[in-house]
Design a protein around this motif. Structure first.
Motif, PDB file in Angstrom:
ATOM      1  N   GLY A   6     -13.661  -8.442 -46.027  1.00 57.97           N
ATOM      2  CA  GLY A   6     -14.158  -8.558 -44.803  1.00 57.97           C
ATOM      3  C   GLY A   6     -13.609  -9.740 -44.124  1.00 57.97           C
ATOM      4  O   GLY A   6     -13.235 -10.720 -44.633  1.00 57.97           O
ATOM      5  N   VAL A  32      -5.377  -4.292 -40.771  1.00 65.48           N
ATOM      6  CA  VAL A  32      -6.992  -4.424 -40.889  1.00 65.48           C
ATOM      7  C   VAL A  32      -7.483  -3.091 -40.029  1.00 65.48           C
ATOM      8  O   VAL A  32      -6.819  -2.808 -38.955  1.00 65.48           O
ATOM      9  CB  VAL A  32      -7.374  -5.751 -40.101  1.00 65.48           C
ATOM     10  N   THR A  79     -13.697  -7.950 -51.723  1.00 69.05           N
ATOM     11  CA  THR A  79     -14.055  -8.775 -50.737  1.00 69.05           C
ATOM     12  C   THR A  79     -13.121  -8.795 -49.437  1.00 69.05           C
ATOM     13  O   THR A  79     -12.321  -9.814 -49.207  1.00 69.05           O
ATOM     14  CB  THR A  79     -14.226 -10.262 -51.123  1.00 69.05           C
ATOM     15  N   ALA A 128     -15.315  -8.300 -36.178  1.00 67.82           N
ATOM     16  CA  ALA A 128     -15.501  -8.142 -37.475  1.00 67.82           C
ATOM     17  C   ALA A 128     -14.774  -6.892 -38.042  1.00 67.82           C
ATOM     18  O   ALA A 128     -14.294  -5.996 -37.333  1.00 67.82           O
ATOM     19  CB  ALA A 128     -16.783  -8.189 -38.051  1.00 67.82           C
ATOM     20  N   GLY A 129     -14.238  -6.995 -39.252  1.00 74.06           N
ATOM     21  CA  GLY A 129     -13.653  -5.878 -39.921  1.00 74.06           C
ATOM     22  C   GLY A 129     -13.122  -6.184 -41.561  1.00 74.06           C
ATOM     23  O   GLY A 129     -13.752  -6.789 -41.937  1.00 74.06           O
ATOM     24  N   GLU A 130     -12.207  -5.162 -41.892  1.00 77.25           N
ATOM     25  CA  GLU A 130     -11.989  -5.219 -43.108  1.00 77.25           C
ATOM     26  C   GLU A 130     -10.394  -5.096 -43.186  1.00 77.25           C
ATOM     27  O   GLU A 130      -9.806  -4.257 -42.472  1.00 77.25           O
ATOM     28  CB  GLU A 130     -12.649  -4.217 -43.971  1.00 77.25           C
ATOM     29  N   GLU A 172     -18.880 -15.028 -32.756  1.00 73.92           N
ATOM     30  CA  GLU A 172     -18.129 -13.906 -33.361  1.00 73.92           C
ATOM     31  C   GLU A 172     -18.027 -12.860 -32.550  1.00 73.92           C
ATOM     32  O   GLU A 172     -18.882 -12.437 -31.976  1.00 73.92           O
ATOM     33  CB  GLU A 172     -19.060 -13.664 -34.675  1.00 73.92           C
ATOM     34  N   GLU A 219     -13.709 -13.523 -45.526  1.00 72.07           N
ATOM     35  CA  GLU A 219     -14.672 -13.805 -46.649  1.00 72.07           C
ATOM     36  C   GLU A 219     -14.138 -14.127 -47.894  1.00 72.07           C
ATOM     37  O   GLU A 219     -15.004 -15.208 -48.565  1.00 72.07           O
ATOM     38  CB  GLU A 219     -15.574 -12.316 -46.594  1.00 72.07           C
ATOM     39  N   THR A 247     -13.475   0.289 -32.280  1.00 72.78           N
ATOM     40  CA  THR A 247     -12.598  -0.124 -33.547  1.00 72.78           C
ATOM     41  C   THR A 247     -11.104   0.355 -33.477  1.00 72.78           C
ATOM     42  O   THR A 247     -10.900   1.714 -33.057  1.00 72.78           O
ATOM     43  CB  THR A 247     -13.648   0.530 -34.656  1.00 72.78           C
ATOM     44  N   ARG A 257     -14.012 -12.095 -40.022  1.00 64.35           N
ATOM     45  CA  ARG A 257     -14.909 -12.355 -38.654  1.00 64.35           C
ATOM     46  C   ARG A 257     -13.746 -12.838 -37.684  1.00 64.35           C
ATOM     47  O   ARG A 257     -13.055 -13.827 -38.092  1.00 64.35           O
ATOM     48  CB  ARG A 257     -15.970 -13.397 -38.588  1.00 64.35           C
TER      49      ARG A 257
END
Length: 144
Positions: free
Chosen positions: A125, A55, A123, A137-139, A134, A82, A106, A127
């Motif tokens: 994403g 991630v 999708t 957050a990221g991907e 929170e 998500e 990051t 948290r």
């Protein structure tokens, strides 16, 4: 003596170079760089418990409601993905060159989750949550 036309040799050579035809995109050597057993690009991927998910994570600063201190490998936040609104506890694994992960930065890290996680490139994403806050957050980083 029986001779085989040169066209048959040429066809055989092309099949050998291009890889055998198959309905499974991960099964042939001529599949455009997809790893064997990897899902086709753009499809859902499932990560079993303990399998690392790569991630790109941004941690919020304390001014933005995030942590006031760094975390280290072994940090176990709740992660809310998500895709399909999944929530589970995950173990953060920092790369060797990153001793700690300060708020406001990051980095690319690994997550190993307690439960199976389904993911999709459309999708990606998620948290990081501590209590009701929170903190990051990221991907998900999809290869391919």
């Amino acid at each position: 003596m029986r001779t085989i036309p040169i066209a048959l040799f040429a066809a055989a050579a092309l099949v050998a170079v291009a890889g055998c035809s198959s309905d499974d995109p991960g099964s042939s050597p001529g599949n455009g760089g997809v790893e064997e057993g990897a899902p086709p690009a753009g499809s859902e991927q499932t990560f079993e418990p303990g399998r690392q998910i790569t991630v790109e994570l941004t941690m919020a600063t304390s001014e933005d409601g995030g942590r006031s201190t760094s975390f280290f490998s072994g940090y176990r936040p709740t992660v809310e993905f998500e895709y399909q609104e999944q929530s589970t506890t995950c173990y953060a694994q920092l790369p060797v060159e990153l001793r700690e992960f300060p708020p406001g930065e990051t980095h690319r890290i690994g997550l190993e989750c307690d439960d199976e996680v389904a993911a999709h490139p459309d999708t990606p994403g998620f948290r990081l949550v501590e209590g009701d806050a929170e903190v990051g957050a990221g991907e998900i980083v999809f290869n391919g």
